[in-house]
Design an enzyme around this catalytic site. Structure first.
Site, mmCIF file in Angstrom:
data_model
loop_
_atom_site.group_PDB
_atom_site.id
_atom_site.type_symbol
_atom_site.label_atom_id
_atom_site.label_comp_id
_atom_site.label_asym_id
_atom_site.label_seq_id
_atom_site.Cartn_x
_atom_site.Cartn_y
_atom_site.Cartn_z
ATOM 1 N N THR A 140 33.114 44.459 12.192
ATOM 2 C CA THR A 140 34.231 44.957 12.998
ATOM 3 C C THR A 140 34.754 43.853 13.921
ATOM 4 O O THR A 140 34.216 42.743 13.968
ATOM 5 C CB THR A 140 33.794 46.149 13.863
ATOM 6 O OG1 THR A 140 33.014 45.674 14.968
ATOM 7 C CG2 THR A 140 32.987 47.156 13.054
ATOM 8 N N LYS A 144 33.792 38.210 16.789
ATOM 9 C CA LYS A 144 33.729 37.045 17.695
ATOM 10 C C LYS A 144 33.503 37.427 19.157
ATOM 11 O O LYS A 144 33.303 36.544 20.008
ATOM 12 C CB LYS A 144 35.025 36.236 17.565
ATOM 13 C CG LYS A 144 35.189 35.534 16.240
ATOM 14 C CD LYS A 144 36.499 34.793 16.136
ATOM 15 C CE LYS A 144 37.646 35.724 15.755
ATOM 16 N NZ LYS A 144 37.561 36.229 14.386
ATOM 17 N N VAL A 202 33.988 31.438 12.927
ATOM 18 C CA VAL A 202 34.903 30.297 12.841
ATOM 19 C C VAL A 202 35.011 29.867 11.385
ATOM 20 O O VAL A 202 34.020 29.474 10.774
ATOM 21 C CB VAL A 202 34.413 29.104 13.690
ATOM 22 C CG1 VAL A 202 35.412 27.953 13.610
ATOM 23 C CG2 VAL A 202 34.171 29.521 15.124
ATOM 24 N N ALA A 227 35.764 31.670 8.677
ATOM 25 C CA ALA A 227 35.381 32.654 7.642
ATOM 26 C C ALA A 227 34.173 32.147 6.856
ATOM 27 O O ALA A 227 33.084 32.015 7.416
ATOM 28 C CB ALA A 227 36.565 32.969 6.741
ATOM 29 N N GLU A 286 43.880 39.911 12.297
ATOM 30 C CA GLU A 286 43.138 41.029 12.861
ATOM 31 C C GLU A 286 43.997 42.297 12.710
ATOM 32 O O GLU A 286 45.212 42.201 12.464
ATOM 33 C CB GLU A 286 42.858 40.780 14.345
ATOM 34 C CG GLU A 286 42.030 39.541 14.637
ATOM 35 C CD GLU A 286 40.567 39.697 14.250
ATOM 36 O OE1 GLU A 286 40.134 40.852 13.991
ATOM 37 O OE2 GLU A 286 39.863 38.679 14.181
ATOM 38 N N ASP A 337 42.499 34.608 19.520
ATOM 39 C CA ASP A 337 41.533 34.431 18.449
ATOM 40 C C ASP A 337 41.117 32.966 18.325
ATOM 41 O O ASP A 337 39.933 32.650 18.178
ATOM 42 C CB ASP A 337 42.128 34.939 17.129
ATOM 43 C CG ASP A 337 41.116 34.956 16.004
ATOM 44 O OD1 ASP A 337 40.091 35.643 16.158
ATOM 45 O OD2 ASP A 337 41.328 34.262 14.993
ATOM 46 N N LYS A 367 37.493 30.922 19.027
ATOM 47 C CA LYS A 367 36.850 30.055 18.030
ATOM 48 C C LYS A 367 36.506 28.686 18.601
ATOM 49 O O LYS A 367 35.398 28.179 18.392
ATOM 50 C CB LYS A 367 37.761 29.924 16.807
ATOM 51 C CG LYS A 367 37.895 31.205 16.000
ATOM 52 C CD LYS A 367 38.880 31.055 14.853
ATOM 53 C CE LYS A 367 38.993 32.355 14.046
ATOM 54 N NZ LYS A 367 39.974 32.257 12.954
ATOM 55 N N GLY A 384 40.829 35.748 5.183
ATOM 56 C CA GLY A 384 40.831 36.623 4.019
ATOM 57 C C GLY A 384 39.537 37.400 3.920
ATOM 58 O O GLY A 384 38.457 36.904 4.278
#
Length: 815
Positions: free
Chosen positions: A555, A579, A609, A611, A667, A678, A682, A797
């Protein structure tokens, strides 16, 4: 001559008794057979319950007696032909009348003595053995009934009488040496004293009866027929992967039976050991299975650990005090008073400092032991030299057993390391000089997890079971479950990992299945689940207490992130693409990292960070190898890179953002991506993982969004503001194009400071040709000075994020 013993489940009803008859016929093969039988399944417990109720002057004992009567009468009617029933029913009713008289006596005087108790419980075996012998006779078998009270002689230690082997062996040799019948049926458990009083050999004593007779007549083999196919590597009701041990030594069998392997009563082995009579444990309901053969020696090349067993309902009693150090006779006094109180000591451990002695006993003896010890050391306690006895309850003993353990180094280390990794706290340890047994006292709640963990370590060819508890089944979560389902076979065969999804939850529903959810039907099963609740979800995870548990957070929810502390404190690993926790206040971030180390629970967030890109893992390896991060430059938002790669004078900005959301790159609220929050999270995480102390409010954010877009309260309003400010975004594009540059949203960390913002990137920059949803990170370090270490690839993705989560789970599996 063979001795066959059939337990309570084997003779529980008429159908089972018919199976017993088939086995007896098959096993005879022309040789004489002695058949020892227990009471009909559950009858001994009913007799004890009736006796206790009668002693408490509770007239409900009559209802229990009636049910016992009906049980035996129905068994007779189901086994014996009508023409032969009269004699058998008369005998049974006569015996039950005698039983009723005994219970009435207990009711009238309001108490029950050990002697009367033995007399009452003996009726279970006496009735079952008589009925079975008459059934065999009715089936035309060459059979006779013999009452073991005339053969086995004991003292009058009622409840668990001691056998007089000299007289007993003589009786058995004389009788079985002269009897002409091929089959002799005898009751187990019961015996008689020299004065003729009925005695019993202790619960499970039917095994002992069979062994006594087998030893006395030097039988060819002693067969114990029960409801399982031998002695198992662990309790199969708690460890589903447990399997029957084909062969085992007498000593190993004694150790396992002592430590709770209920398939064999511990004293059973002693009478046959001196004559080397093999014991074969077989399954009445699967007679063709090989079972377990107990004999003198086993294969020297066999596994060092042959079985794992345990005893529950244990209490630890500790005697401690400075007055014990260097004082001789303390141990003698302690064990003497325990012996006089008729308390059986299961485990002993003493520190070399002589400051304490610890013993393990069964829980029901605790009060008696405490009183006896405190009375014995009353003077030392009153003067403060010794503390009153300390009691710890709700414990269990778990033990590794094997003859070959003494020739293998490191077994203790493997045992305790495995328990430690699964947060199983060890309260006491005992290991004999023979090294055939390593015992540890643990909390009762941890027994199942401990057994499964140790069985996995020592018996399952290093196949490690991972139990996943998954929250979040949206785009990423659904892809993740699909990948797990697709790769299960590969993981088990190639990586020796058995991955099970035990629980799923979304914002509305949650489901649990300790045996593992069916990932082909998880959506329809989740719809039928109970109402979702984060605290209830955690409570259930804790209650299940499964080994190698991993909490998976798919989530972007702050409330879910707040639960991480609960999981880590219970040694439950965490894998997350959320995150929020890692970018929260620095103190909270550090607290979670410390909990992870303290409780040996990995906390992995590679997908925070890039994916599925190995950015954080690479960074960790650089730091661990002694390198230092001096500067980071990065395009860290696959969604923003997708947006600015597709945004031009023909594709309106708002439409491109909507496309990015629809394809799962942003998101759920795209403002989080476009506002730079976001990316700030990261670069913050990368800075922290590089060893720097920094909070998000210290990061400079050069936003490219109009103020009114930043102030919107809903996703709908946000998109509306993007449309209304079309000219603003068009101007950004035109200005970059006129400078022969491309727009990239860049994050940078240098000299302890971080910033994020939209930049015009010239053609000669590594970021210029970054296409699609790719991310790129440049690490400038002490080792990588002029030319940075570059990591580049798909950074957004659902599929790649799911694969990154999957990779973190595999990392935990390989720890």
């Amino acid at each position: 001559m063979k001795v066959l013993k059939f337990g309570g489940t084997s003779v529980a009803n008429q159908d089972n008794i018919k199976k017993v008859k088939q086995i007896v016929v098959r096993e005879s093969g022309g040789a004489k057979i002695i058949v020892v039988v227990s009471a009909l399944g559950g009858v001994t417990d009913l007799l004890l319950e009736a006796a206790n109720k009668a002693a408490n002057q509770d007239e409900n004992y009559k209802e229990i007696l009636f049910s016992i009567e009906q049980r035996h009468i129905n068994t007779v009617k189901g086994l014996i032909p009508v023409t032969s029933q009269s004699k058998v029913l008369s005998y049974v009713k006569r015996e039950l009348n005698s039983l009723e008289t005994l219970l009435e006596g207990a009711f009238l005087i309001g108490e029950i003595t050990p002697r009367l108790s033995d007399k009452i419980v003996s009726y279970g075996e006496l009735l079952s053995s008589y009925i079975i012998s008459e059934f065999f006779i009715a089936e035309q078998l060459d059979c006779i009934y013999k009452d073991t009270r005339t053969l086995i002689k004991t003292n009058e230690h009622f409840g668990k009488a001691l056998v007089d082997f000299k007289i007993t062996n003589s009786n058995c040799e004389n009788y079985f040496g002269t009897v002409s019948y091929n089959i002799v049926v005898v009751p187990g458990f019961v015996a008689s004293s020299h004065t003729g009083n009925s005695t019993t050999l202790g619960r499970g004593g039917s095994d002992y009866t069979a062994a006594i007779i087998a030893g006395a007549i030097n039988a060819q083999v002693l067969e114990i027929w029960t409801d399982v196919s031998g002695m198992y590597t662990a309790n199969p009701t708690l460890v589903k992967q447990a399997f029957a041990i084909p062969k085992i030594s007498y000593e190993e069998a004694m150790e396992l039976s002592h430590f709770g392997a209920k398939v064999l009563y511990p004293p059973t082995i002693q009478p046959v050991l001196s004559r080397q009579i093999p014991i074969h444990i077989k399954n009445t309901f699967a007679p063709d299975q090989s079972g377990t053969l107990i004999q003198k020696s086993t294969d020297a090349k066999a596994r060092p650990v042959r079985g794992i067993s345990h005893i529950e309902n244990i209490a630890l009693l500790s005697l401690e005090g400075s007055g014990m150090v260097g004082i001789s006779g303390i141990s003698k006094r302690l064990f003497e008073v325990i012996s006089l109180a008729r308390i059986n000591v299961i485990l002993i451990t003493q520190a070399s400092s002589e400051h304490s002695i610890c013993i393990g006993i069964t829980k029901d003896q605790t009060a008696r032991a405490e009183s006896a010890i405190n009375d014995e050391f009353e003077y030392e306690i009153s003067t403060g030299k010794i503390e009153p006895v300390i009691i710890e309850e709700n414990l269990a003993i778990i033990a590794l057993v094997g003859d070959n353990m003494k020739s293998h180094q490191g077994l203790s280390g493997r045992m305790f390391s495995t328990l430690g990794k699964n947060n199983v706290n060890i309260r006491a340890i005992a290991q004999g000089a023979s090294e055939r047994n390593i015992s540890a006292v643990i909390n009762s709640n941890d027994v199942k997890k401990a057994l499964n963990s140790l069985h996995e370590e020592f018996f399952e060819e290093n196949i490690k079971q991972l139990n996943l508890f998954v929250v979040g089944v949206g785009n990423v979560g659904a892809r993740f479950l699909s990948q797990i389902n697709q790769q299960k076979k590969y993981l088990k065969e190639k990586l020796k990992l058995n991955v099970r999804v035990v629980a799923l939850s979304n914002s509305r529903k949650m489901i649990f299945n300790e045996g593992g959810l069916n990932l082909n039907k998880w959506e329809e099963e989740l719809q039928k689940g109970e109402e979702a609740n984060l605290q209830s979800f955690f409570n259930k995870v804790k209650q299940l207490n499964l080994r190698n548990s991993i909490f998976v957070d798919n989530t972007a929810n702050e409330e879910v992130a707040k639960t991480y502390e609960l999981y880590l404190k219970n040694s439950i690993s965490i894998v997350t693409c959320n995150k929020i926790a890692s970018s929260s206040d620095y103190d909270n971030y550090l607290h979670l990292k410390n909990l992870s180390r303290e409780y040996n629970a990995p906390f992995l967030f590679e997908t925070n960070v890039g994916a599925g890109l190995p950015i954080i893992d690479t960074l960790k390896n650089l730091i661990a190898s002694g390198d230092k991060i001096n500067k980071i430059q990065a395009v860290l938002s696959g969604s923003l890179n997708f947006v600015f790669n597709n945004f031009n004078d023909k594709n309106p900005f708002d439409k491109v953002v909507k496309q990015a959301q629809d394809e799962g790159y942003t998101e759920p609220d795209p403002k989080i991506d476009l506002s730079g929050v976001d990316v700030m999270r990261k670069i913050l995480i990368l800075a922290r993982e590089s060893g720097y102390e920094i909070d998000i409010d210290e990061i400079e954010n050069e936003s490219f969004l109009p103020q009114e877009s930043l102030e919107t309260k809903s996703v709908e309003d946000f998109y509306k503001s993007l449309t209304e400010n079309k000219s603003h975004f068009d101007n950004l594009y035109k200005e970059a194009a006129s400078n022969d540059c491309r727009l990239k949203y860049v994050a940078q960390f240098e000299n302890g400071k971080a910033k994020v913002g939209l930049q015009q990137i010239p053609k000669d920059h590594p970021f210029y040709n970054l296409e699609g949803k790719d991310n790129i990170v440049l690490f400038y370090t002490d080792r990588y000075t002029d030319q940075p270490l570059i990591i580049k690839g798909a950074g957004a993705g659902a599929d790649v994020t799911a694969s990154g989560i999957f990779a973190d789970i595999i990392r935990i599996g390989n720890f």
